[in-house]
Enzyme design. Sequence first.
Site, PDB file in Angstrom:
ATOM      1  N   CYS A   2      -6.696  89.721  26.355  1.00 40.77           N
ATOM      2  CA  CYS A   2      -6.360  90.820  25.447  1.00 40.77           C
ATOM      3  C   CYS A   2      -4.859  90.853  25.211  1.00 40.77           C
ATOM      4  O   CYS A   2      -4.131  89.925  25.545  1.00 40.77           O
ATOM      5  CB  CYS A   2      -6.811  92.154  26.053  1.00 40.77           C
ATOM      6  SG  CYS A   2      -8.554  92.177  26.540  1.00 40.77           S
ATOM      7  N   GLY A  75      -6.339  89.314  30.595  1.00 45.16           N
ATOM      8  CA  GLY A  75      -6.657  88.160  31.424  1.00 45.16           C
ATOM      9  C   GLY A  75      -8.080  88.189  31.934  1.00 45.16           C
ATOM     10  O   GLY A  75      -8.952  88.850  31.365  1.00 45.16           O
TER      11      GLY A  75
END
Length: 625
Positions: A2, A75
């Site tokens: 993200c 992540g």
Amino acid sequence: MCGIAGIISEKNNQENSAIQRMTDALSHRGPDAGAIYQKGKAALGHRRLSIIDLSELSNQPMVSHDGRYVIVFNGELYNFKTIKKEIDDYPFRSSGDSEVILAAYIKWGPDCLKRFNGMFAFAIWDHAEESLFLVRDRLGIKPLYFSFKAGSHLVFASELRSLLKSGQTSRQIDPVGLSDYINYQTVHAPKTLIKGISQLMPGEYGLFKNGEFHTKKYWDIIPETYRPNGQYEHPEKVKNKVRQLLTDAVEKRLVSDVPIGAFLSGGIDSSAIVALMSEVSDRTVDTFSIIFREKQFDESEYSDLIAKKYKTNHHPILLSPNDFMEEMPNALSHMDMPSGDGVNTYVVSKATKNAGVTVTLSGLGGDELFAGYPFFKKFIRLHKMGALWKTPSFIRKGLSGAAAPFLKSHQHAKIDMLASAKNVDIEQLFPTFRRIFSPAETRQLLNNTDQFYPIDRVEAFLLDQKKLKTLPLLSQVSVSDISTYTQNILLRDTDQMSMAHALEVRVPFFDHELVEYVIGIPDKIKDPAYAKKLLVDSLSPLLPDEIVFRQKKGFHLPWKIWMKNELKNFCDQKIDCLAQRGIINGQMLRHLWQQFLSGKNDNLWSRIWIFVVLEDWIARNDIKT
């Protein structure tokens, strides 16, 4: 995977428009969802690329069940299911990894990081303590930038461009970062090209509280007390351990609720990843290879061999060198931090995403861990010649001068830097092999040199690593390369260029447990008698001889030709603009450009291209010089 952003202000945070601008600037990283959270001193933004738990329950910013904590996370935490089983006092609402990180921090505090295996950058705001916990993963796979003003505020984001959108940071070029960029075609963490904007270091966390920000190292690539103990005594046991750790690393990285694939170039590293994926997965592996009609570039013979051997669902993607040139403007527009490379990764990532996957595994890191680059052998050879560096420097310089007529200019520059080295220690030799310009050339290219550090930043970093020379020689090179070139060019380019297309790239070779083990292996076991021998032998018989012993072609775009033809006007304009800015010696820069165009000097194209990229980035981002 993200994009995250945040503003923590010592005053009640009313920066609605600022956090929205920052979050919007990250939309390419997370096209599936986006939201901001604002309360009291905290404003947090998140853009989501949905990979694990596709439901809205895993959207962020995510608030804890009691409302005290808020997390924004970029992540993947690969072992989140294992950690979740250890937390029996938290009422989980989602089935993803973000809430596990939040619950783990509530339970163990910063010690939770010892349990995490993954790639991540995240921030947790504690309303009760009015504090922010900011973290970057051990190997620096995920980026995290921040700007801190004592007693006032902390601003952070996944990309530097997002920080610039906040309106609370400088846009002034940092002369130290600029010097670093010219030296190495990148800026090494914790610096950036902008004054007042820093990078959190790999394996580091920070705590912002009461207007103060303090950072702490929670992991080091070099073991605290390296001792080559019994675990390395038997080569066969070492090979078995390497295979086990790499297999585990691949298996962990297959967790996903969306389609997952693998880059397959036909080289040793990508072939190793595909072979292990096929071994541990209960599904047919999707592989993606870039192929070319031009035989001098094409390696499909080898990628096809691996695809057939492991019966993968293979997707050859036909590209031409001109496809790369046509995409070059788009690649430059997505360059969050200037780099001498990156266009390749942008185009390959776009083609892979368009082929239908959201997550792919990469062989990045194999060369660094298993002595795959030429410098590994060169360092060993030079180390054996240590007596030569005990002779007076004027003799070494004389020998270098005598060799000049027989060498190309950039080759002689390298030899001259080696001759000037004080000794054959890693901090003296390694920077020479990664530099674009010599120290003397850099001083000539930069105006106001009194603003710059008196020594090379890579050399200074290596000198500061007190434990580095306790390692085997090959591991000294591994640590040096991972901590500088790999983290600050390869991993950064991989992140910014793949996330430009919302494609997540996972790197099993940079599993920290594997890295910790391989760094300790003695040279006599790791010695690359042939390409990455220890890796190949550890995986035997998974990799065919045709892959191991083939002559690597590599893919080299015809930049030199383009820059003298199709890209000449573009480069002319950028060089001219940069030459007028005052931060660069314009006369010398134009001289280098004309030498390159005339062919009278063998200036490498990369020595010019870094200035073209720099000017493009300065202009696009309205950077003050």
